[in-house]
Design an enzyme around this catalytic site. Sequence first.
Site, PDB file in Angstrom:
ATOM      1  NE  ARG A  21      32.951  42.435  41.039  1.00  0.00           N
ATOM      2  CZ  ARG A  21      32.726  42.417  39.728  1.00  0.00           C
ATOM      3  NH1 ARG A  21      33.638  41.898  38.927  1.00  0.00           N
ATOM      4  NH2 ARG A  21      31.620  42.900  39.229  1.00  0.00           N
ATOM      5  NE  ARG A  27      29.040  39.411  31.201  1.00  0.00           N
ATOM      6  CZ  ARG A  27      29.170  39.464  32.548  1.00  0.00           C
ATOM      7  NH1 ARG A  27      30.336  39.284  33.081  1.00  0.00           N
ATOM      8  NH2 ARG A  27      28.141  39.736  33.313  1.00  0.00           N
TER       9      ARG A  27
END
Length: 432
Positions: free
Chosen positions: A408, A129
């Site tokens: 989440r 990422r």
Amino acid sequence: MDRIAITGGYRLEGEIPISGAKNAALPLMCASLLTKDPFILSNLPQLADISTLKLLLKGHGVRAKVLNCGKSLDQGRTISFTTEVITSTVAPYDIVRKMRASILVLGPLLARMGEATVSLPGGCAIGNRPIDLHLKGFEEMGATIELEEGYVRAVAPGGRLKGGNVHFPMISVGATENILMAATLASGTTTIENAAREPEISDLVNCLNAMGANIKGIGTKTLEIVGVDNLHGAEYAVMPDRIEAGSYAIAAAMTRGEIELKGKDLMDAMRGTIGILREAGLRFQETEGGIVATLGTDKVKGINVSTQPYPGFPTDMQAQVMAMMTLCDGASVINETIFENRFMHVPELTRMGADITVHGSTATLRGIDQLLGAPVMATDLRASMSLILAGLVADRQTFVNRIYHLDRGYERLVEKLSAVGAKIIRDANLGI
Ligand code: EPZ
């Protein structure tokens, strides 16, 4: 640590209210840094990532006030965010490392304060990422970028970014959002070429324009932002979560049930997903307040699919579709083109009897008749949902561990699935 136990084999039928989209709410919350005025967001989901970002924003001086706590299942929260003064332009490692979307404060801080020091988010389970596209975009707008001790130090000379021509060599949702927010207060006009076109970005554009920004090209891959001197407050409702909706549509199909997904303009938001699900045999019927999802064939049809940026098949639906394809008629091929490590649900599904072969970024599935209940482990947000889906149709019981991943991105999952007939419980002491 909580676990979820599911007893498989129950047909799901009824209504599931779809929450506000996590991936729209996060950038929208960061937009609160762009104005001194009260900024009210409604239909916010109650999720771990939202709480983490609220904590981060508080450190920058954002005062959040809950106006409506969204008690019922079909009601999101309404929160007023006010940032009269930004008290700190530092986003600390111990918060950023928990939720990489924290990097989305960089653009607003740079735009409002002319500087920002944000911890590098680091990688996560699905990939490393990087944020190079974000940083190159800010440099194109005149910012100086230094990396020191794991932090990005960005400064706009003279205290204000200038309009620039940002061309992304590859499509990035976060980089598009960061540059978009920064450009609203830059001096001059910024163009973003090869911009991401996810519905969550259109949600952000609509909200920023409601705050007085001047953004053209919504929904296209070229955005033009004419910088203004300041933005005023606004009231804005977060769009429904197309990934949550797609996940529950799959639950309906896998259990041969019928679920009405309740949410405004869902069909439009789910455009990139519905096509593939229809190819697999799902049927969607639009209703007054949502969409009814069912399986229109005896067995799920095998498909060959590659994940793509919007309006292609979303990577955030890949693990859930794979759970469904374990039971397909014939074979199925799923190619993950966005993230380098987004097949961690494969070994867990294999433990449940799935026939999956992975070569590089391609998974080949041969349909089986029945998944077998087993103790399995969630590894990331969407992988955890794929295991829940598998448990809904597996024989006997499936125990899903490490379900903090689920918290989440899926609001009140146990309540929502129980309400349509799933036999699912959450408890720390579930024996295995
Ligand atoms: C957003 O992440 C979503 N998260 C992700 O959802 C989603 O999977 C992803 O977009 C793709 O749709 C939020 O919106 C909070 P990207 P983001 O920048 O912005 C590479 C979920 O499950 N890249 O579009 O981080 C990157 O490594 C989450 O809800 C660079 O190389 O994704 C990836 O391979 C997971 N350099 C690809 O681009 C950069 O500077 C797409 O990433 C930025 C990205």
